[in-house]
Design a protein around this motif. Sequence first.
Motif, PDB file in Angstrom:
ATOM      1  N   UNK A  53       9.692  -0.425 -18.853  1.00  0.00           N
ATOM      2  CA  UNK A  53      11.156  -0.352 -18.884  1.00  0.00           C
ATOM      3  C   UNK A  53      11.682   0.401 -17.666  1.00  0.00           C
ATOM      4  N   UNK A  54      11.051   1.524 -17.336  1.00  0.00           N
ATOM      5  CA  UNK A  54      11.486   2.289 -16.153  1.00  0.00           C
ATOM      6  C   UNK A  54      11.270   1.486 -14.880  1.00  0.00           C
ATOM      7  N   UNK A  55      10.108   0.852 -14.781  1.00  0.00           N
ATOM      8  CA  UNK A  55       9.785   0.089 -13.573  1.00  0.00           C
ATOM      9  C   UNK A  55      10.765  -1.075 -13.375  1.00  0.00           C
ATOM     10  N   UNK A  56      11.002  -1.840 -14.448  1.00  0.00           N
ATOM     11  CA  UNK A  56      11.892  -3.002 -14.360  1.00  0.00           C
ATOM     12  C   UNK A  56      13.309  -2.569 -14.000  1.00  0.00           C
ATOM     13  N   UNK A  81       8.803  -5.960  -1.632  1.00  0.00           N
ATOM     14  CA  UNK A  81       8.500  -5.092  -2.772  1.00  0.00           C
ATOM     15  C   UNK A  81       8.443  -5.883  -4.072  1.00  0.00           C
ATOM     16  N   UNK A  82       9.414  -6.763  -4.266  1.00  0.00           N
ATOM     17  CA  UNK A  82       9.458  -7.569  -5.488  1.00  0.00           C
ATOM     18  C   UNK A  82       8.248  -8.508  -5.544  1.00  0.00           C
ATOM     19  N   UNK A  83       7.871  -9.071  -4.397  1.00  0.00           N
ATOM     20  CA  UNK A  83       6.680  -9.930  -4.347  1.00  0.00           C
ATOM     21  C   UNK A  83       5.434  -9.170  -4.779  1.00  0.00           C
ATOM     22  N   UNK A  84       5.285  -7.966  -4.224  1.00  0.00           N
ATOM     23  CA  UNK A  84       4.108  -7.158  -4.556  1.00  0.00           C
ATOM     24  C   UNK A  84       4.143  -6.717  -6.019  1.00  0.00           C
ATOM     25  N   UNK A  85       5.325  -6.393  -6.501  1.00  0.00           N
ATOM     26  CA  UNK A  85       5.448  -5.962  -7.902  1.00  0.00           C
ATOM     27  C   UNK A  85       5.026  -7.087  -8.841  1.00  0.00           C
ATOM     28  N   UNK A  86       5.346  -8.325  -8.487  1.00  0.00           N
ATOM     29  CA  UNK A  86       4.949  -9.465  -9.333  1.00  0.00           C
ATOM     30  C   UNK A  86       3.430  -9.581  -9.426  1.00  0.00           C
ATOM     31  N   UNK A 119      -1.780  -8.348 -12.686  1.00  0.00           N
ATOM     32  CA  UNK A 119      -3.027  -7.603 -12.909  1.00  0.00           C
ATOM     33  C   UNK A 119      -2.893  -6.643 -14.092  1.00  0.00           C
ATOM     34  N   UNK A 120      -1.761  -5.955 -14.152  1.00  0.00           N
ATOM     35  CA  UNK A 120      -1.556  -4.976 -15.225  1.00  0.00           C
ATOM     36  C   UNK A 120      -1.539  -5.653 -16.593  1.00  0.00           C
ATOM     37  N   UNK A 121      -0.775  -6.748 -16.703  1.00  0.00           N
ATOM     38  CA  UNK A 121      -0.660  -7.460 -17.979  1.00  0.00           C
ATOM     39  C   UNK A 121      -2.010  -8.011 -18.417  1.00  0.00           C
ATOM     40  N   UNK A 122      -2.737  -8.511 -17.447  1.00  0.00           N
ATOM     41  CA  UNK A 122      -4.069  -9.032 -17.709  1.00  0.00           C
ATOM     42  C   UNK A 122      -4.969  -7.925 -18.288  1.00  0.00           C
ATOM     43  N   UNK A 168       0.801  -1.235   0.000  1.00  0.00           N
ATOM     44  CA  UNK A 168       0.000   0.000   0.000  1.00  0.00           C
ATOM     45  C   UNK A 168       0.830   1.279   0.000  1.00  0.00           C
ATOM     46  N   UNK A 169       2.153   1.150   0.126  1.00  0.00           N
ATOM     47  CA  UNK A 169       2.956   2.381   0.135  1.00  0.00           C
ATOM     48  C   UNK A 169       4.205   2.281  -0.757  1.00  0.00           C
ATOM     49  N   UNK A 170       5.016   1.246  -0.564  1.00  0.00           N
ATOM     50  CA  UNK A 170       6.306   1.236  -1.252  1.00  0.00           C
ATOM     51  C   UNK A 170       6.144   1.004  -2.750  1.00  0.00           C
ATOM     52  N   UNK A 171       5.291   0.040  -3.111  1.00  0.00           N
ATOM     53  CA  UNK A 171       5.043  -0.178  -4.538  1.00  0.00           C
ATOM     54  C   UNK A 171       4.391   1.054  -5.198  1.00  0.00           C
ATOM     55  N   UNK A 172       3.343   1.648  -4.595  1.00  0.00           N
ATOM     56  CA  UNK A 172       2.803   2.875  -5.192  1.00  0.00           C
ATOM     57  C   UNK A 172       3.860   3.966  -5.410  1.00  0.00           C
ATOM     58  N   UNK A 173       4.764   4.142  -4.466  1.00  0.00           N
ATOM     59  CA  UNK A 173       5.829   5.128  -4.680  1.00  0.00           C
ATOM     60  C   UNK A 173       6.680   4.739  -5.888  1.00  0.00           C
TER      61      UNK A 173
END
Lengths: 289, 289
Positions: B252-255, A243-248, A253-256, A186-191
């Motif tokens: 690209x920026x995110x990765x 962070x990497x877990x959440x990014x995955x 969701x994004x790719x979908x 809820x914070x680090x990934x959004x940043x």
Amino acid sequence: MFEQLGLIGCGLMGGSFALAMKRAGLVKRVVGYSKSPSTTERARQMGVIDVEAPSALLAVSGADVVLLAVPVAATEATFKAIRHLVTNSMLIMDVGSTKREVVDAARRVLRDHIGSFVPAHPITGKELSGVEHADPDLYHGKQVILTPIEKTQTAHLKRAQALWEGLGCHVQQMAPDSHDAAFAAVSHLPHLLAFALIHAIDGQAHGKDFLGLAGPGFRDFTRIAASDPKVWRDILLSNRVELVEQAKMFQRSLMNMLHLAETGAGEKLEEMIAQASQVRAQWHMGRKK
Amino acid sequence: MFEQLGLIGCGLMGGSFALAMKRAGLVKRVVGYSKSPSTTERARQMGVIDVEAPSALLAVSGADVVLLAVPVAATEATFKAIRHLVTNSMLIMDVGSTKREVVDAARRVLRDHIGSFVPAHPITGKELSGVEHADPDLYHGKQVILTPIEKTQTAHLKRAQALWEGLGCHVQQMAPDSHDAAFAAVSHLPHLLAFALIHAIDGQAHGKDFLGLAGPGFRDFTRIAASDPKVWRDILLSNRVELVEQAKMFQRSLMNMLHLAETGAGEKLEEMIAQASQVRAQWHMGRKK
């Protein structure tokens, strides 16, 4: 309630804490130290602290409550700098946005005095850093997460809870690991997403023109991208595993959704948007669901 | 300035436009039509429109200015519904967030009357839709992009510009394609990211607990995720080509940043954050750089 606050780090978070403690009548005297002497001096001139300490160690001397308001990466070095004056009757807290690394550093350095340390994460901030932006209202009405470990003294935990409640905060307790997973989401990934978006736009041929067209949605979405680079470098590094877990999960969701848009699958795309829209519309800050 | 506004779509955007036009004294009478009869009735009861039209075609009858405030996917069908009463002296505008599809639909349907159509995109909105949230201030101080094509009548373009300026807007012109690339970057992609983030968190075992811990950064970052699902399905589908392009650059920026965090490359990570932070801190809404 407290005689003397030893404040290490007189920036936005530390300075605001000192102002809030004084205003609430929770402390009589604030002795402050910042790595940069000009910050410490500025804090004293502004009335944020009462006395300038020449070192972190001397800021702790005589204090019954100590706040470490330094970037998370500086936590271990700060513990080392103060450990010779740490006592079991002293309440020590931090304000770090990640907790596992902080707790590990405390275990390594404080050893027998680890029971004095109550790890704290007040969920507040501003995109403007520095003592100039210190604000006695920064903590009011906000949530504070305490992440005690098995050796934390119950008495200190209770004093810590009372202190934050005295500043108008809603306090809850969590395990350090659960805390870090939640805040990665809820914070680090959004940043990170906000930083990456600005980066991607700014790197384009017409990026500057594009930015000139952006409206209120963009303004709010990217507000956190203006956050302090050093603070956020430390947070992202410190919490990289979660962070990497959440990014995955985010990427899935994004790719979908992108795939649904590309293939013109409007019905399914609308369904996913509707679900997100409903969750967000029903969300209210500080309310557990 | 105008005698009669034919308003097709009496929701947030259309309703706010009617209220703003009336308040500015720019129109004498508003004849409105919405697909849902209850919306049209509600709009009349609220004083947003003066007369309910039983069809889009009849809303246009006798109007000297027409606003299509319908989802972009409904634009072509709306042009077809009204084309028999469109005249060359009538100013027709839309408020769609994408412009290439709208312009293509206008070319196909309006044919000889295409010169009456001035494609418009007012950069404003709310996360709350519906005529109940119509607000005469929605357009005030906001930017409006007009995307005329070679056949657009200069006289109509000038009238359109004067109209929006009369509502307190800052007007600029762009080519439809440039518009769509820019808004994919600063609006459509941010919406998609916000939807995807909520989706990813909500889909996790402890997602609901995580959401209960989120603070003001999350609140602002995800505000746009509460937007109207049908409207945003249409926008994302309509602008999918540019959206996918922007998503690639963002990825690209995110990765890149995630990789720096994972490998502990703090210096380079801080550099990227600092660049984003500086760009965002210097950005001000509505200012070209």
